[in-house]
Design an enzyme around this catalytic site. Sequence first.
Site, PDB file in Angstrom:
ATOM      1  N   GLU A 141       0.827  -1.215   0.000  1.00 47.66           N
ATOM      2  CA  GLU A 141       0.000   0.000   0.000  1.00 47.66           C
ATOM      3  C   GLU A 141       0.860   1.264   0.000  1.00 47.66           C
ATOM      4  OE1 GLU A 141      -2.985   0.183   3.129  1.00 47.66           O
ATOM      5  OE2 GLU A 141      -4.555  -0.244   1.686  1.00 47.66           O
TER       6      GLU A 141
ATOM      7  N   HIS B  63       8.075 -27.168  -1.088  1.00 44.97           N
ATOM      8  CA  HIS B  63       7.428 -28.282  -1.787  1.00 44.97           C
ATOM      9  C   HIS B  63       6.287 -27.787  -2.668  1.00 44.97           C
ATOM     10  CE1 HIS B  63       9.775 -31.083   0.706  1.00 44.97           C
ATOM     11  NE2 HIS B  63       9.744 -30.035   1.528  1.00 44.97           N
TER      12      HIS B  63
ATOM     13  N   LYS C 279     -13.502   1.556  -3.366  1.00 42.09           N
ATOM     14  CA  LYS C 279     -14.468   1.922  -2.324  1.00 42.09           C
ATOM     15  C   LYS C 279     -15.535   2.851  -2.909  1.00 42.09           C
ATOM     16  CE  LYS C 279     -11.693   1.862   1.941  1.00 42.09           C
ATOM     17  NZ  LYS C 279     -11.085   2.713   2.942  1.00 42.09           N
TER      18      LYS C 279
HETATM   19  O1  PA5 Z   1      -3.074   1.469   5.840  1.00 46.07           O
HETATM   20  C1  PA5 Z   1      -4.169   2.002   5.672  1.00 46.07           C
HETATM   21  O2  PA5 Z   1      -4.326   3.237   5.768  1.00 46.07           O
HETATM   22  C2  PA5 Z   1      -5.388   1.161   5.357  1.00 46.07           C
HETATM   23  O3  PA5 Z   1      -5.037  -0.172   5.216  1.00 46.07           O
HETATM   24  C3  PA5 Z   1      -6.424   1.309   6.469  1.00 46.07           C
HETATM   25  O4  PA5 Z   1      -5.854   0.912   7.679  1.00 46.07           O
HETATM   26  C4  PA5 Z   1      -7.680   0.465   6.169  1.00 46.07           C
HETATM   27  O5  PA5 Z   1      -8.207   0.812   4.915  1.00 46.07           O
HETATM   28  C5  PA5 Z   1      -8.724   0.666   7.255  1.00 46.07           C
HETATM   29  O6  PA5 Z   1      -9.096   2.007   7.351  1.00 46.07           O
HETATM   30  P1  PA5 Z   1      -9.854   2.566   8.616  1.00 46.07           P
HETATM   31  O7  PA5 Z   1      -8.986   2.418   9.801  1.00 46.07           O
HETATM   32  O8  PA5 Z   1     -10.147   3.980   8.284  1.00 46.07           O
HETATM   33  O9  PA5 Z   1     -11.120   1.740   8.770  1.00 46.07           O
END
Ligand code: PA5
Length: 402
Positions: free
Chosen positions: A265, A286, A388
């Site tokens: 990410e 394996h 989203k």
């Molecule tokens: O690293 C990040 O920012 C994302 O993976 C968020 O943690 C994830 O989308 C969850 O978001 P939130 O804490 O707003 O529910």
Amino acid sequence: MKIDFTHAKKWNTCSEEERKKLEEIKEKMNQKQEMLDWLDVETCIEEEEKKKISLLASEIRNQADVFVVIGIGGSYLGSRAVIEALQPYFQKNKPEILFAGNHLSSSYLKELLMYLEGKSVYVNVISKSGGTLEPSIAFEKIYKYMKEHFSDYEKRIIVTTDKEEGKLRKFATENHLETLTVPRQIGGRYSVLSPVGLFPIAVAGIDFLSLLTGANFNRNCFDEAAQYALVRKHLEEDGYTIEANTIYEEKLSSFAAWAQQLFAETQGKEGKGILPIVNENTTNLHSIGQYLQEGTKNVFETVWKIEETEDLTLENYDLSMNELNHLVLEKVMEAHESGNTPSILFTLSELSPMEIGKWIYFEEMAAAIGGYLLDVNPFNQPGVEAYKKLVNQELKKHKKSE
Ligand code: PA5
């Protein structure tokens, strides 16, 4: 913590231009520009929150059979990684820690609600934005369950979210729920050493302050982390676009999943970045071991070795089982190098809160530096937002009026 580039020597270089760029990155980090509060343990968590976590965790450890952590992505991967790395495989102590809201399996949620019947349950719902779909759905069901089953449900539900903003903060205030704060200048995937990760870790009985001590110990790891980030970048430029985070200790499986999210990410944007995958050895020797030896030359390995573990003597060898595991690890690295699959080796002395704290800090530092080296913003995730948006547009059509 040691890092060894012997099996990736060719890529362990640094040009004058890269050296200058790293200096600029270091400066940016020293100035603590936006979203960099994870760089200092003091800004990861306030003293007040540490005290609150200790108090709440000890109450929950006395009272709870089950502690449910609701959250997705950076809101749960870090705590799960640390808990699984530091807890025994079997005979786990009470409370049992379960995770929810990290997918949309209705069977899981239904079976979880059935499993909670008759048990003393506490819940921690975690969302920085307060509006993420999966944890919202899980929380809605679990909140209803808690209200129906516990007269003191308000003190059994702890909400971790933004200090002021978001639906979840509003909900917690209106319903008099206990809260912890996600620091504004820390993104989800960098939040394991904030209340997001530290609270569930404390409930698991792990010394969360030692994790912070470990992270603080490694606060000057910029140069080493930059070296790792640079080797990864050079490998990517040579077509090695997949990083197999290779473990030889199953307790690290969730840790590898946390690192996968952290790097994917952070760096996978604008048509760039390495895809991190979790590679569990010796199990996968394996299966995908074949690919790593002889398949397409697009994978390199980052191998994680734990020096000291609980150990067993072997009847037919003058090696302990851990020594045998290490012998295999070393020979696999040699073999894979001969098949043109390079590898980087990390060695941790042991699995302890201190060592894990150092390691978390190092990984976060390397991920962020790598993002800056690629000229991408390490702290956003526009690709996640894209899906989203589409889902939310469609869901509007299905929303029942309140
Ligand atoms: O690293 C990040 O920012 C994302 O993976 C968020 O943690 C994830 O989308 C969850 O978001 P939130 O804490 O707003 O529910």
